[in-house]
Write a protein that holds these residues in place. Sequence first.
Motif, PDB file in Angstrom:
ATOM      1  N   GLY A 139       0.819  -1.203   0.000  1.00  0.00           N
ATOM      2  CA  GLY A 139       0.000   0.000   0.000  1.00  0.00           C
ATOM      3  C   GLY A 139       0.854   1.255   0.000  1.00  0.00           C
ATOM      4  N   VAL A 140       2.015   1.177  -0.642  1.00  0.00           N
ATOM      5  CA  VAL A 140       2.952   2.297  -0.560  1.00  0.00           C
ATOM      6  C   VAL A 140       2.718   3.317  -1.668  1.00  0.00           C
ATOM      7  N   GLY A 141       3.154   4.559  -1.398  1.00  0.00           N
ATOM      8  CA  GLY A 141       3.009   5.646  -2.363  1.00  0.00           C
ATOM      9  C   GLY A 141       4.150   5.636  -3.360  1.00  0.00           C
ATOM     10  N   GLU A 142       4.078   6.604  -4.281  1.00  0.00           N
ATOM     11  CA  GLU A 142       5.039   6.718  -5.387  1.00  0.00           C
ATOM     12  C   GLU A 142       6.482   6.725  -4.878  1.00  0.00           C
ATOM     13  N   ALA A 143       6.753   7.514  -3.839  1.00  0.00           N
ATOM     14  CA  ALA A 143       8.130   7.709  -3.365  1.00  0.00           C
ATOM     15  C   ALA A 143       8.752   6.411  -2.873  1.00  0.00           C
ATOM     16  N   GLU A 144       7.926   5.538  -2.274  1.00  0.00           N
ATOM     17  CA  GLU A 144       8.470   4.317  -1.669  1.00  0.00           C
ATOM     18  C   GLU A 144       8.573   3.149  -2.649  1.00  0.00           C
ATOM     19  N   ARG A 145       8.126   3.342  -3.877  1.00  0.00           N
ATOM     20  CA  ARG A 145       8.119   2.217  -4.824  1.00  0.00           C
ATOM     21  C   ARG A 145       9.509   1.767  -5.203  1.00  0.00           C
ATOM     22  N   GLY A 146      10.506   2.613  -5.057  1.00  0.00           N
ATOM     23  CA  GLY A 146      11.865   2.216  -5.406  1.00  0.00           C
ATOM     24  C   GLY A 146      12.638   1.659  -4.224  1.00  0.00           C
ATOM     25  N   TYR A 147      11.968   1.480  -3.078  1.00  0.00           N
ATOM     26  CA  TYR A 147      12.679   0.988  -1.898  1.00  0.00           C
ATOM     27  C   TYR A 147      13.008  -0.500  -2.021  1.00  0.00           C
ATOM     28  N   CYS A 148      14.125  -0.889  -1.407  1.00  0.00           N
ATOM     29  CA  CYS A 148      14.468  -2.313  -1.308  1.00  0.00           C
ATOM     30  C   CYS A 148      13.612  -2.919  -0.188  1.00  0.00           C
ATOM     31  N   PRO A 149      13.553  -4.267  -0.070  1.00  0.00           N
ATOM     32  CA  PRO A 149      12.713  -4.888   0.968  1.00  0.00           C
ATOM     33  C   PRO A 149      13.036  -4.378   2.371  1.00  0.00           C
ATOM     34  N   ARG A 152      11.622  -0.916   2.794  1.00  0.00           N
ATOM     35  CA  ARG A 152      10.150  -0.971   2.871  1.00  0.00           C
ATOM     36  C   ARG A 152       9.726  -1.385   4.266  1.00  0.00           C
ATOM     37  N   ARG A 153      10.464  -2.368   4.829  1.00  0.00           N
ATOM     38  CA  ARG A 153      10.142  -2.828   6.185  1.00  0.00           C
ATOM     39  C   ARG A 153      10.340  -1.683   7.180  1.00  0.00           C
TER      40      ARG A 153
END
Length: 174
Positions: A139-149, A152-153
């Motif tokens: 359920g993440v927004g645009e900015a967090e889509r490039g985060y590694c696992p 994200r955690r």
Amino acid sequence: MAMLKTILGNLLRPPRTRGPADMPDVPPVYRGALAHDAARCTACGTCAFVCAPKAITFTQDPGVSVSWHFFIGQCSFCGLCAQNCPTQAIGLQADAPGATNSAAGDGLRLESVVRLQPCTRCGAAHVPLPDAVMEALWGVGEAERGYCPECRRRAASEKLRAAFVPVQEAHHDR
Ligand code: SF4
Ligand code: SF4
């Protein structure tokens, strides 16, 4: 005598081997060879896990890519890999050729490369998840889509903390 008749019969018969140009039509129930969409693949390995004849394998170029490999010579066309792929990155295409006359074996082996991307927060190389998967899982927004696992955690944990800690502090202050 019987053997002589058989030998003579075989010598006089035309060749039975069919060339690629006059292959018979595939039966209507033929599910077809696999097609793989690297942009949807999360490299989870489920397809290889469910494939009993081990027609799907993976190789890794650490920090750069994960490659998905398919060898049609080992495939039984059961369709389990496509059924179990969580992101529908695999499809079976009935119009794909089931054999090839290429000496190099082109068409028998498929390779599809999933490129790793640097995390937009910490820079760690990771398999990018398709947008739809990011939304459904995190359920993440645009900015967090490039985060590694890992990022994200951490981001999810920071959000939880921001949402619940002030509530707990308010309870303690009462
Ligand atoms: S093709 Fe599907 S099941 Fe196979 S690794 Fe990629 S996402 Fe997972
Ligand atoms: S169709 Fe079946 S045998 Fe072929 S690659 Fe997929 S799981 Fe393996």
